[in-house]
Design an enzyme around this catalytic site. Structure first.
Site, PDB file in Angstrom:
ATOM      1  N   CYS A   2       0.741  -1.375  -0.006  1.00 37.21           N
ATOM      2  CA  CYS A   2       0.006   0.159   0.121  1.00 37.21           C
ATOM      3  C   CYS A   2       0.905   1.279  -0.012  1.00 37.21           C
ATOM      4  O   CYS A   2       1.713   1.462   0.857  1.00 37.21           O
ATOM      5  CB  CYS A   2      -0.830   0.183   1.186  1.00 37.21           C
ATOM      6  SG  CYS A   2      -2.255  -1.134   0.967  1.00 37.21           S
ATOM      7  N   ARG A  27       6.653  -0.929  -3.824  1.00 36.72           N
ATOM      8  CA  ARG A  27       6.250  -1.572  -2.680  1.00 36.72           C
ATOM      9  C   ARG A  27       5.381  -2.682  -2.741  1.00 36.72           C
ATOM     10  O   ARG A  27       5.141  -3.508  -1.859  1.00 36.72           O
ATOM     11  CB  ARG A  27       5.442  -0.578  -1.851  1.00 36.72           C
ATOM     12  CG  ARG A  27       6.279   0.748  -1.605  1.00 36.72           C
ATOM     13  CD  ARG A  27       5.510   2.050  -0.888  1.00 36.72           C
ATOM     14  NE  ARG A  27       4.748   1.831   0.212  1.00 36.72           N
ATOM     15  CZ  ARG A  27       5.451   2.059   1.332  1.00 36.72           C
ATOM     16  NH1 ARG A  27       6.533   2.678   1.353  1.00 36.72           N
ATOM     17  NH2 ARG A  27       4.580   1.957   2.554  1.00 36.72           N
ATOM     18  N   TRP A  74      -2.534  -3.163  -1.952  1.00 37.15           N
ATOM     19  CA  TRP A  74      -1.869  -4.381  -1.731  1.00 37.15           C
ATOM     20  C   TRP A  74      -3.259  -5.215  -0.753  1.00 37.15           C
ATOM     21  O   TRP A  74      -3.106  -4.894   0.345  1.00 37.15           O
ATOM     22  CB  TRP A  74      -0.785  -4.429  -1.162  1.00 37.15           C
ATOM     23  CG  TRP A  74       0.181  -5.844  -1.156  1.00 37.15           C
ATOM     24  CD1 TRP A  74       0.709  -6.282  -2.330  1.00 37.15           C
ATOM     25  CD2 TRP A  74       0.124  -6.866  -0.049  1.00 37.15           C
ATOM     26  NE1 TRP A  74       0.999  -7.826  -1.813  1.00 37.15           N
ATOM     27  CE2 TRP A  74       0.693  -8.011  -0.652  1.00 37.15           C
ATOM     28  CE3 TRP A  74      -0.564  -7.004   1.313  1.00 37.15           C
ATOM     29  CZ2 TRP A  74       1.047  -9.036   0.083  1.00 37.15           C
ATOM     30  CZ3 TRP A  74      -0.148  -8.190   2.038  1.00 37.15           C
ATOM     31  CH2 TRP A  74       0.434  -9.179   1.611  1.00 37.15           C
ATOM     32  N   ASN A 102      -3.256   3.184   4.579  1.00 36.16           N
ATOM     33  CA  ASN A 102      -2.206   1.935   4.388  1.00 36.16           C
ATOM     34  C   ASN A 102      -2.167   1.346   5.888  1.00 36.16           C
ATOM     35  O   ASN A 102      -2.071   2.127   7.003  1.00 36.16           O
ATOM     36  CB  ASN A 102      -0.803   2.702   4.158  1.00 36.16           C
ATOM     37  CG  ASN A 102       0.348   1.624   4.102  1.00 36.16           C
ATOM     38  OD1 ASN A 102      -0.051   0.654   4.303  1.00 36.16           O
ATOM     39  ND2 ASN A 102       1.371   2.343   4.372  1.00 36.16           N
ATOM     40  N   GLY A 103      -2.354  -0.019   6.005  1.00 34.71           N
ATOM     41  CA  GLY A 103      -2.141  -0.702   7.387  1.00 34.71           C
ATOM     42  C   GLY A 103      -3.524  -1.424   7.496  1.00 34.71           C
ATOM     43  O   GLY A 103      -4.268  -1.875   6.594  1.00 34.71           O
ATOM     44  N   GLU A 486      19.039 -18.214   1.540  1.00 36.59           N
ATOM     45  CA  GLU A 486      18.838 -16.900   1.003  1.00 36.59           C
ATOM     46  C   GLU A 486      18.717 -17.138  -0.542  1.00 36.59           C
ATOM     47  O   GLU A 486      17.790 -16.416  -1.348  1.00 36.59           O
ATOM     48  CB  GLU A 486      19.975 -15.875   1.268  1.00 36.59           C
ATOM     49  CG  GLU A 486      20.055 -14.362   0.301  1.00 36.59           C
ATOM     50  CD  GLU A 486      18.628 -13.699   0.672  1.00 36.59           C
ATOM     51  OE1 GLU A 486      17.719 -14.113   1.566  1.00 36.59           O
ATOM     52  OE2 GLU A 486      18.526 -12.641  -0.030  1.00 36.59           O
ATOM     53  N   LYS A 490      15.413 -16.307  -2.791  1.00 39.67           N
ATOM     54  CA  LYS A 490      15.527 -15.608  -4.043  1.00 39.67           C
ATOM     55  C   LYS A 490      14.716 -16.185  -5.357  1.00 39.67           C
ATOM     56  O   LYS A 490      14.124 -15.613  -5.883  1.00 39.67           O
ATOM     57  CB  LYS A 490      16.927 -15.011  -4.585  1.00 39.67           C
ATOM     58  CG  LYS A 490      17.698 -14.135  -3.583  1.00 39.67           C
ATOM     59  CD  LYS A 490      17.384 -12.727  -3.922  1.00 39.67           C
ATOM     60  CE  LYS A 490      16.317 -12.332  -2.775  1.00 39.67           C
ATOM     61  NZ  LYS A 490      16.847 -11.786  -1.340  1.00 39.67           N
ATOM     62  N   GLU A 493      10.911 -16.471  -4.999  1.00 37.88           N
ATOM     63  CA  GLU A 493      10.354 -15.179  -5.011  1.00 37.88           C
ATOM     64  C   GLU A 493      10.281 -14.649  -6.280  1.00 37.88           C
ATOM     65  O   GLU A 493       9.125 -13.865  -6.744  1.00 37.88           O
ATOM     66  CB  GLU A 493      10.572 -14.303  -4.023  1.00 37.88           C
ATOM     67  CG  GLU A 493      11.802 -13.477  -3.981  1.00 37.88           C
ATOM     68  CD  GLU A 493      12.027 -12.492  -2.858  1.00 37.88           C
ATOM     69  OE1 GLU A 493      13.045 -12.316  -2.684  1.00 37.88           O
ATOM     70  OE2 GLU A 493      11.279 -11.982  -2.294  1.00 37.88           O
ATOM     71  N   HIS A 509      19.027 -37.083   6.366  1.00 36.46           N
ATOM     72  CA  HIS A 509      17.659 -37.329   7.313  1.00 36.46           C
ATOM     73  C   HIS A 509      16.576 -36.928   6.764  1.00 36.46           C
ATOM     74  O   HIS A 509      15.734 -36.596   7.292  1.00 36.46           O
ATOM     75  CB  HIS A 509      17.984 -36.248   8.435  1.00 36.46           C
ATOM     76  CG  HIS A 509      19.425 -36.577   9.244  1.00 36.46           C
ATOM     77  ND1 HIS A 509      19.661 -37.731   9.786  1.00 36.46           N
ATOM     78  CD2 HIS A 509      20.807 -36.143   9.118  1.00 36.46           C
ATOM     79  CE1 HIS A 509      20.742 -37.843  10.302  1.00 36.46           C
ATOM     80  NE2 HIS A 509      21.516 -36.727   9.953  1.00 36.46           N
ATOM     81  N   LYS A 608       7.111  -4.930  -1.141  1.00 34.00           N
ATOM     82  CA  LYS A 608       8.509  -4.716  -0.928  1.00 34.00           C
ATOM     83  C   LYS A 608       8.577  -4.344   0.783  1.00 34.00           C
ATOM     84  O   LYS A 608       9.387  -4.994   1.321  1.00 34.00           O
ATOM     85  CB  LYS A 608       8.834  -3.255  -1.383  1.00 34.00           C
ATOM     86  CG  LYS A 608      10.383  -2.602  -1.006  1.00 34.00           C
ATOM     87  CD  LYS A 608      11.291  -3.944  -1.726  1.00 34.00           C
ATOM     88  CE  LYS A 608      12.807  -3.620  -1.027  1.00 34.00           C
ATOM     89  NZ  LYS A 608      13.523  -4.783  -1.490  1.00 34.00           N
TER      90      LYS A 608
HETATM   91  C1  AGP Z   1      13.398 -10.370   0.358  1.00 35.74           C
HETATM   92  O1  AGP Z   1      13.956 -10.493  -1.075  1.00 35.74           O
HETATM   93  C2  AGP Z   1      12.155 -10.148   0.699  1.00 35.74           C
HETATM   94  N1  AGP Z   1      11.587  -9.300  -0.182  1.00 35.74           N
HETATM   95  C3  AGP Z   1      11.649 -10.221   2.027  1.00 35.74           C
HETATM   96  O2  AGP Z   1      11.971 -11.424   2.824  1.00 35.74           O
HETATM   97  C4  AGP Z   1      12.317  -9.042   3.197  1.00 35.74           C
HETATM   98  O3  AGP Z   1      13.413  -9.262   3.255  1.00 35.74           O
HETATM   99  C5  AGP Z   1      11.627  -8.969   4.542  1.00 35.74           C
HETATM  100  O4  AGP Z   1       9.955  -8.762   4.115  1.00 35.74           O
HETATM  101  C6  AGP Z   1      11.995  -8.129   5.578  1.00 35.74           C
HETATM  102  O5  AGP Z   1      11.975  -7.029   5.107  1.00 35.74           O
HETATM  103  P1  AGP Z   1      12.840  -5.740   5.655  1.00 35.74           P
HETATM  104  O6  AGP Z   1      14.319  -6.033   5.595  1.00 35.74           O
HETATM  105  O7  AGP Z   1      12.374  -4.431   5.111  1.00 35.74           O
HETATM  106  O8  AGP Z   1      12.422  -5.780   7.119  1.00 35.74           O
END
Ligand code: AGP
Length: 613
Positions: A2, A27, A74, A102-103, A486, A490, A493, A509, A608
């Site tokens: 949002c 965002r 969003w 927003n929220g 990580e 990546k 997502e 395991h 974001k």
């Molecule tokens: C990472 O690629 C993500 N988009 C997501 O996991 C992100 O790191 C997470 O939402 C935390 O965000 P922040 O670092 O702004 O708190």
């Protein structure tokens, strides 16, 4: 997640509203809308659409006014649809109130029930619509837009930022924040509001950061800000350091690509103070850091997503180099868990945005439990997280627009390694020569990052081999296990390939059962003390027909063979090796996403900054 923009301008505000929404697109959103109030005839007009802001731009082309509010939504309450898109409107008794939000309004059900008893009819499934009706109800009872908003805000629970206009309040924009960000841009006889500074820089660099609970009332003549108790407040105007270049795409195809290649410079900027120093000192984390860090006997790190992975790498460093017992926890778990907090714990929160609802709530939970020592590592100055923490370290990655976090991650790691050295020194675990050697490793890091990124053409060749895969497995060991996590995040997502990561020793395991010729296995294989163990794990994969994609060091003794692909990184960074080894994984997911044709910078369903639970 949002985005809000709003404006009182000297000419038509609609082009700014559209431009501002476009700048907030990163965002994450699924619908957009705007409302304008004509100052002459006090009519409110609204345009809303599902999909991209460019769609809304077509719908809004005929609109012209000097006062307006706009929004990217969003979806949380109600599917993405035109009727759920903001602004939401309440009409009756000869006037209208319209709101963007927003929220989340947590008590929306209860407020809705009360409003329905009073005859209000709801046209959407959103929690937001209660705000419009509640403010309208209070205006019917005689309050003006400002007083009605203040009274409504006091009744609403949750974290939110809002902006409102009303046909009954000519020339007036009212906006406020409680738990979600909202900034004011001060122009030349013009005023703008937005969820973040990137939406404002085309108009002004003069920014006012609203405080928690602030509500502003602006007309084309003046701006008044009231604090949470309703008292007139003075808030400083600061000059934003953000440059237009920093949020422009430049020669790149995607922001993610741009941000991957900005990492060398971002790390250099983040480490500027460290690199120029002869020795490491606690003041890098705040003027009063020394006495606080000297008392610390253990560390708890709280974060989400990629920032959680940075925390997980840091745990290895903090325990092995500095000897500080360190626990890492997902913020959304910690905030609701009954946990034991030992005295002299340093609670570190890590966040790119500094607005992640779970991380902020986790910090507040820790504070409520009596934690005194808090440190935030964050990329956004003036963010809620930075303001709530005693000690702080600002990463200087510049704005990160791509939803997939890249340069924020590596700069967080640079900051966390710096903290490790500070803690090691405080605890007497760093001799002079060691300090010099580790500082030299840090100074070399930007050059090493640039060198390793030269691997891109080789990775491009690998990407098509993943395009028709549905699953992928990432393996790592020790400090590189979080790097495997990580890498998997990546890939999933942005390419939508289901990817999981395991500590390679765990393979037998359970996950080994998944391995066959359709399961690509990506291994992070630096030439460290665990390499021989890892090689055995990789043999287990090959023996089951799994196809291996190995990222090794220049001197790792591993060679390619049928079903075993090997790429060697062109530089070393000692303890900082995780920072180098994440780079090819970022590039791999980027190029796989390109081959698959997904929306790299705005992957489906994601936002974001996650400002709701
Ligand atoms: C990472 O690629 C993500 N988009 C997501 O996991 C992100 O790191 C997470 O939402 C935390 O965000 P922040 O670092 O702004 O708190």
């Amino acid at each position: 997640m949002c985005g809000i923009v709003g404006a009182i301008t000297r000419t038509n505000c609609v082009p700014f509203l559209i431009d501002g929404l476009k700048r907030l697109e990163y965002r994450g959103y699924d619908s957009a809308g705007l409302a304008i109030a004509n100052m002459e005839d006090h009519q409110i007009q609204r345009a809303r659409s599902v999909g991209r802001v460019s769609e809304l731009e077509l719908h809004a082309a005929y609109l012209d006014a000097r006062l307006g509010i706009a929004h990217t939504r969003w979806a949380t309450h109600g599917i993405p649809s035109e009727r759920n898109a903001h602004p939401h409107m309440s009409e009756g008794k000869g006037f209208a109130v319209t709101v963007v939000h927003n929220g989340i309004i947590e008590n929306h059900d209860e407020v809705r029930r009360r409003l329905m008893v009073d005859g209000y009819v709801f046209h959407s499934d959103t929690d937001t619509e209660v705000i419009a009706h509640l403010v309208h109800q209070k205006m019917v009872a005689g309050a003006d837009l400002l007083a009605a908003t203040q009274a409504a805000a006091a009744e609403l629970h949750g974290a939110f930022a809002i902006a409102l206009i009303s046909s009954n309040a000519p020339n007036t924009l009212v906006a406020g924040r409680k738990g979600a960000p909202l900034l004011v841009g001060v122009g030349d006889a013009e005023l703008f509001i937005a969820s973040d500074a990137s939406a404002l820089i085309s108009q002004t660099k003069k920014i006012i950061y609203l405080e928690e609970g602030d509500i502003l009332c602006a007309t084309d003549k003046n701006l008044r800000i009231f604090d949470a108790r309703g008292n007139l407040a003075q808030r400083p105007v600061v000059t934003s350091q953000l440059s237009a270049d920093a949020v422009d795409l430049g020669p790149y195809q995607h922001y993610m690509q741009k941000e991957i290649f900005e990492q060398s410079g971002a790390i250099a900027a983040t480490l500027e103070m460290v690199s120029n120093a002869q020795s490491i000192n606690p003041e890098l984390f705040g003027a009063d850091a020394s006495p606080i860090l000297n008392q610390v006997s253990q560390i708890l790190i709280l974060a989400c997503g990629t920032s959680f992975h940075a925390a997980s790498v840091a745990r290895y460093w903090l325990e092995s180099i500095a000897g500080v017992p360190t626990v890492v926890e997902i913020a959304s778990e910690y905030r609701y868990r009954e946990s034991v907090c030992l005295p002299n714990t340093l609670v570190i929160t890590i966040s790119q945005s500094g607005e992640t609802a779970d991380t902020l709530a986790a910090l507040h939970h820790a504070l409520a439990m009596g934690v005194e020592h808090t440190l935030s590592i964050c990329n956004v100055p003036e963010s809620a997280l930075i303001r709530a923490s005693r000690l702080k370290f600002l990463t200087r990655a510049g704005p990160e627009i791509g939803v997939a976090s890249t340069k924020a991650f590596t700069t967080q790691l640079a900051a966390l390694f710096t903290l490790t050295l500070v803690m090691a020194k405080i605890r007497g675990r760093l001799s002079g020569p060691q300090e010099g050697m580790l500082l030299a490793q840090l100074r070399h890091l930007p050059a090493a990052v640039a060198k390793v990124l030269e691997i891109e053409p080789e990775i491009k060749k690998w990407a098509p081999l993943f395009a028709n895969k549905e699953h992928a497995l990432f393996l790592g060991r020790g400090v590189h296990y979080p790097i495997a996590l990580e890498g998997a995040l990546k890939l999933k997502e942005i390419s939508y390939i289901h990817a999981e990561a395991y500590a390679a020793g765990e393979l037998k395991h359970g996950p080994l059962a998944l391995v066959d010729s359709n399961m690509p296995v990506i291994a992070v294989a630096p030439n460290d003390t665990l390499i021989e163990k890892l090689k055995s794990n990789l043999q287990e994969v090959s023996a089951r027909g799994g196809e291996l994609f190995i990222f090794a060091d220049r001197d790792t003794k591993l060679t390619a063979s049928p079903g075993v692909h090997v790429l060697k990184l062109l530089d070393h960074a000692g303890h900082l090796s995780p920072i180098l080894h994440v780079l090819p994984l970022q590039l791999l997911s980027y190029h796989v996403a390109l081959v698959k044709g997904t929306d790299v910078d705005k992957p489906r369903n994601l936002a974001k900054s996650v400002t709701v639970e």
